[in-house]
Design a protein around this motif. Structure first.
Motif, PDB file in Angstrom:
ATOM      1  N   MET A   1       0.819  -1.119  -0.039  1.00 33.46           N
ATOM      2  CA  MET A   1       0.067  -0.022   0.072  1.00 33.46           C
ATOM      3  C   MET A   1       0.615   1.300   0.028  1.00 33.46           C
ATOM      4  SD  MET A   1      -3.125  -0.491   2.326  1.00 33.46           S
ATOM      5  CE  MET A   1      -2.988  -1.660   3.518  1.00 33.46           C
ATOM      6  N   ASN A   2       1.604   1.357  -0.899  1.00 30.62           N
ATOM      7  CA  ASN A   2       2.614   2.529  -0.868  1.00 30.62           C
ATOM      8  C   ASN A   2       1.867   3.540  -1.750  1.00 30.62           C
ATOM      9  OD1 ASN A   2       4.811   4.375  -1.193  1.00 30.62           O
ATOM     10  ND2 ASN A   2       6.033   2.995  -2.812  1.00 30.62           N
ATOM     11  N   PHE A   3       1.357   4.589  -1.001  1.00 27.78           N
ATOM     12  CA  PHE A   3       0.673   5.752  -1.293  1.00 27.78           C
ATOM     13  C   PHE A   3       1.572   7.059  -1.526  1.00 27.78           C
ATOM     14  CE2 PHE A   3      -2.504   3.149   0.823  1.00 27.78           C
ATOM     15  CZ  PHE A   3      -3.688   3.310  -0.007  1.00 27.78           C
ATOM     16  N   THR A   4       1.453   7.421  -2.698  1.00 23.81           N
ATOM     17  CA  THR A   4       2.289   8.546  -3.083  1.00 23.81           C
ATOM     18  C   THR A   4       1.507   9.974  -3.106  1.00 23.81           C
ATOM     19  OG1 THR A   4       1.601   8.187  -5.499  1.00 23.81           O
ATOM     20  CG2 THR A   4       3.770   7.174  -4.604  1.00 23.81           C
ATOM     21  N   ASN A   5      -0.122   9.933  -2.758  1.00 24.92           N
ATOM     22  CA  ASN A   5      -0.701  11.086  -2.602  1.00 24.92           C
ATOM     23  C   ASN A   5      -0.697  11.570  -1.176  1.00 24.92           C
ATOM     24  OD1 ASN A   5      -2.391   9.198  -1.398  1.00 24.92           O
ATOM     25  ND2 ASN A   5      -3.892   9.383  -2.769  1.00 24.92           N
ATOM     26  N   ASP A   6      -1.805  12.493  -0.885  1.00 27.68           N
ATOM     27  CA  ASP A   6      -1.755  13.073   0.450  1.00 27.68           C
ATOM     28  C   ASP A   6      -2.509  12.041   1.586  1.00 27.68           C
ATOM     29  OD1 ASP A   6      -0.264  15.021  -0.363  1.00 27.68           O
ATOM     30  OD2 ASP A   6      -2.013  16.183  -1.043  1.00 27.68           O
ATOM     31  N   ALA A   7      -2.663  10.948   1.318  1.00 29.86           N
ATOM     32  CA  ALA A   7      -3.427   9.946   2.345  1.00 29.86           C
ATOM     33  C   ALA A   7      -2.570   9.793   3.336  1.00 29.86           C
ATOM     34  CB  ALA A   7      -3.728   8.740   1.740  1.00 29.86           C
ATOM     35  N   PRO A   8      -2.982   9.789   4.719  1.00 26.53           N
ATOM     36  CA  PRO A   8      -2.080   9.888   5.992  1.00 26.53           C
ATOM     37  C   PRO A   8      -1.498   8.292   5.892  1.00 26.53           C
ATOM     38  CG  PRO A   8      -4.430  10.358   6.506  1.00 26.53           C
ATOM     39  CD  PRO A   8      -4.509  10.037   5.087  1.00 26.53           C
ATOM     40  N   ALA A   9      -0.286   8.387   5.898  1.00 28.92           N
ATOM     41  CA  ALA A   9       0.519   7.146   5.724  1.00 28.92           C
ATOM     42  C   ALA A   9       1.756   7.159   7.021  1.00 28.92           C
ATOM     43  CB  ALA A   9       1.103   6.917   4.377  1.00 28.92           C
ATOM     44  N   ILE A  10       2.139   5.966   7.073  1.00 31.69           N
ATOM     45  CA  ILE A  10       3.554   5.873   7.992  1.00 31.69           C
ATOM     46  C   ILE A  10       4.533   6.218   6.798  1.00 31.69           C
ATOM     47  CG2 ILE A  10       5.355   4.208   8.844  1.00 31.69           C
ATOM     48  CD1 ILE A  10       2.788   2.544  10.032  1.00 31.69           C
ATOM     49  N   VAL A  11       5.444   7.100   7.086  1.00 29.15           N
ATOM     50  CA  VAL A  11       6.667   7.484   6.187  1.00 29.15           C
ATOM     51  C   VAL A  11       7.826   6.724   6.700  1.00 29.15           C
ATOM     52  CG1 VAL A  11       8.012   9.472   5.704  1.00 29.15           C
ATOM     53  CG2 VAL A  11       5.658   9.774   6.443  1.00 29.15           C
ATOM     54  N   ILE A  12       8.383   6.077   5.565  1.00 35.39           N
ATOM     55  CA  ILE A  12       9.743   5.187   5.657  1.00 35.39           C
ATOM     56  C   ILE A  12      10.931   6.084   4.919  1.00 35.39           C
ATOM     57  CG2 ILE A  12      10.709   3.304   5.057  1.00 35.39           C
ATOM     58  CD1 ILE A  12       7.853   1.990   4.916  1.00 35.39           C
ATOM     59  N   SER A  13      11.766   6.448   5.682  1.00 39.89           N
ATOM     60  CA  SER A  13      12.960   7.195   5.124  1.00 39.89           C
ATOM     61  C   SER A  13      14.042   6.097   4.577  1.00 39.89           C
ATOM     62  CB  SER A  13      13.843   8.043   6.091  1.00 39.89           C
ATOM     63  OG  SER A  13      14.752   8.362   5.678  1.00 39.89           O
ATOM     64  N   ARG A  14      14.303   6.191   3.247  1.00 36.54           N
ATOM     65  CA  ARG A  14      15.128   5.236   2.663  1.00 36.54           C
ATOM     66  C   ARG A  14      16.269   6.066   2.123  1.00 36.54           C
ATOM     67  NH1 ARG A  14      12.326   2.682  -2.729  1.00 36.54           N
ATOM     68  NH2 ARG A  14      12.159   4.805  -3.692  1.00 36.54           N
ATOM     69  N   THR A  15      17.627   5.318   1.944  1.00 35.31           N
ATOM     70  CA  THR A  15      18.720   6.182   1.433  1.00 35.31           C
ATOM     71  C   THR A  15      18.965   5.399   0.043  1.00 35.31           C
ATOM     72  OG1 THR A  15      20.288   4.628   2.077  1.00 35.31           O
ATOM     73  CG2 THR A  15      19.662   6.475   3.579  1.00 35.31           C
ATOM     74  N   SER A  16      19.763   6.161  -0.673  1.00 37.92           N
ATOM     75  CA  SER A  16      20.200   5.376  -2.031  1.00 37.92           C
ATOM     76  C   SER A  16      21.063   4.044  -1.903  1.00 37.92           C
ATOM     77  CB  SER A  16      20.680   6.413  -2.840  1.00 37.92           C
ATOM     78  OG  SER A  16      22.008   6.901  -2.413  1.00 37.92           O
ATOM     79  N   GLN A  17      21.604   4.018  -0.754  1.00 33.67           N
ATOM     80  CA  GLN A  17      22.381   2.879  -0.469  1.00 33.67           C
ATOM     81  C   GLN A  17      21.682   1.613   0.183  1.00 33.67           C
ATOM     82  OE1 GLN A  17      23.344   5.768   0.770  1.00 33.67           O
ATOM     83  NE2 GLN A  17      24.838   6.264  -0.811  1.00 33.67           N
ATOM     84  N   THR A  18      20.506   1.699   0.493  1.00 34.16           N
ATOM     85  CA  THR A  18      19.797   0.882   1.027  1.00 34.16           C
ATOM     86  C   THR A  18      18.807   0.129   0.174  1.00 34.16           C
ATOM     87  OG1 THR A  18      19.659   1.908   3.089  1.00 34.16           O
ATOM     88  CG2 THR A  18      18.043   0.134   2.968  1.00 34.16           C
ATOM     89  N   ARG A  57       7.100  13.830   9.934  1.00 36.45           N
ATOM     90  CA  ARG A  57       6.407  14.170   8.692  1.00 36.45           C
ATOM     91  C   ARG A  57       5.397  13.531   8.267  1.00 36.45           C
ATOM     92  NH1 ARG A  57      12.134  13.056   6.289  1.00 36.45           N
ATOM     93  NH2 ARG A  57      13.212  15.051   6.851  1.00 36.45           N
ATOM     94  N   SER A  58       5.199  12.380   9.205  1.00 40.51           N
ATOM     95  CA  SER A  58       3.997  11.562   9.029  1.00 40.51           C
ATOM     96  C   SER A  58       2.665  11.930   9.777  1.00 40.51           C
ATOM     97  CB  SER A  58       4.289  10.088   9.446  1.00 40.51           C
ATOM     98  OG  SER A  58       2.995   9.382   9.634  1.00 40.51           O
ATOM     99  N   PRO A  59       1.588  12.094   9.074  1.00 40.08           N
ATOM    100  CA  PRO A  59       0.138  12.546   9.895  1.00 40.08           C
ATOM    101  C   PRO A  59      -0.337  11.508  10.887  1.00 40.08           C
ATOM    102  CG  PRO A  59      -0.015  12.312   7.597  1.00 40.08           C
ATOM    103  CD  PRO A  59       1.118  11.984   7.504  1.00 40.08           C
ATOM    104  N   LEU A  60       0.346  10.329  10.673  1.00 40.74           N
ATOM    105  CA  LEU A  60       0.217   8.969  11.604  1.00 40.74           C
ATOM    106  C   LEU A  60       0.978   8.889  12.753  1.00 40.74           C
ATOM    107  CD1 LEU A  60      -0.912   6.239   9.024  1.00 40.74           C
ATOM    108  CD2 LEU A  60      -2.299   7.914  10.371  1.00 40.74           C
ATOM    109  N   LEU A  61       2.294  10.083  12.845  1.00 37.49           N
ATOM    110  CA  LEU A  61       3.158  10.116  13.855  1.00 37.49           C
ATOM    111  C   LEU A  61       4.263   8.996  13.884  1.00 37.49           C
ATOM    112  CD1 LEU A  61       0.800  11.193  16.785  1.00 37.49           C
ATOM    113  CD2 LEU A  61       1.496  12.660  14.750  1.00 37.49           C
TER     114      LEU A  61
END
Length: 118
Positions: A1-18, A57-61
């Motif tokens: 369920m990867n949402f790219t719009n403005d739906a509330p979601a858990i934010v996952i920070s990834r780097t280019s090396q991971t 950054r996540s509306p879901l905290l």
């Protein structure tokens, strides 16, 4: 369920090396609980700080990040240096999936899943 719009979601920070494959079981755990998530590209090296920033950054905290050896789950209301969960990503798939379950359960206000000791 990867949402790219403005739906509330858990934010996952990834780097280019991971590699994205590291996240597979964690994402399945989040999806099992029915909570949306979204990627955010970030190249800061400190996974704990990135997870906390993702939570802010996540509306879901809730935010997640990965270092070279662990996945970090953070909650916005915790101090930045004190993540909720840290799990070595070299662990078995069940533990990584449970980490995703627990990140989503934090959003839902449900008790966490823990492994049973044998």
């Amino acid at each position: 369920m990867n949402f790219t719009n403005d739906a509330p979601a858990i934010v996952i920070s990834r780097t280019s090396q991971t590699p994205e494959a590291i996240w597979h079981q964690v994402l399945l755990g989040i999806e099992e609980e029915g909570i949306p998530w979204q990627w955010q590209q970030d190249d800061d090296t400190d996974a704990i700080q990135r997870a906390w920033q993702a939570a802010t950054r996540s509306p879901l905290l809730v935010g997640l990040a990965c270092s070279a050896d662990e996945v970090v789950v953070h909650y916005r209301n915790l101090p930045p240096a004190s993540p909720l969960f840290r799990q070595a990503w070299a662990q078995d798939e069940d533990q990584l999936r449970r980490l995703g379950n627990n990140a989503a359960r934090l959003v839902k206000g449900l008790p966490f899943k823990f492994s049973t000791l044998k």
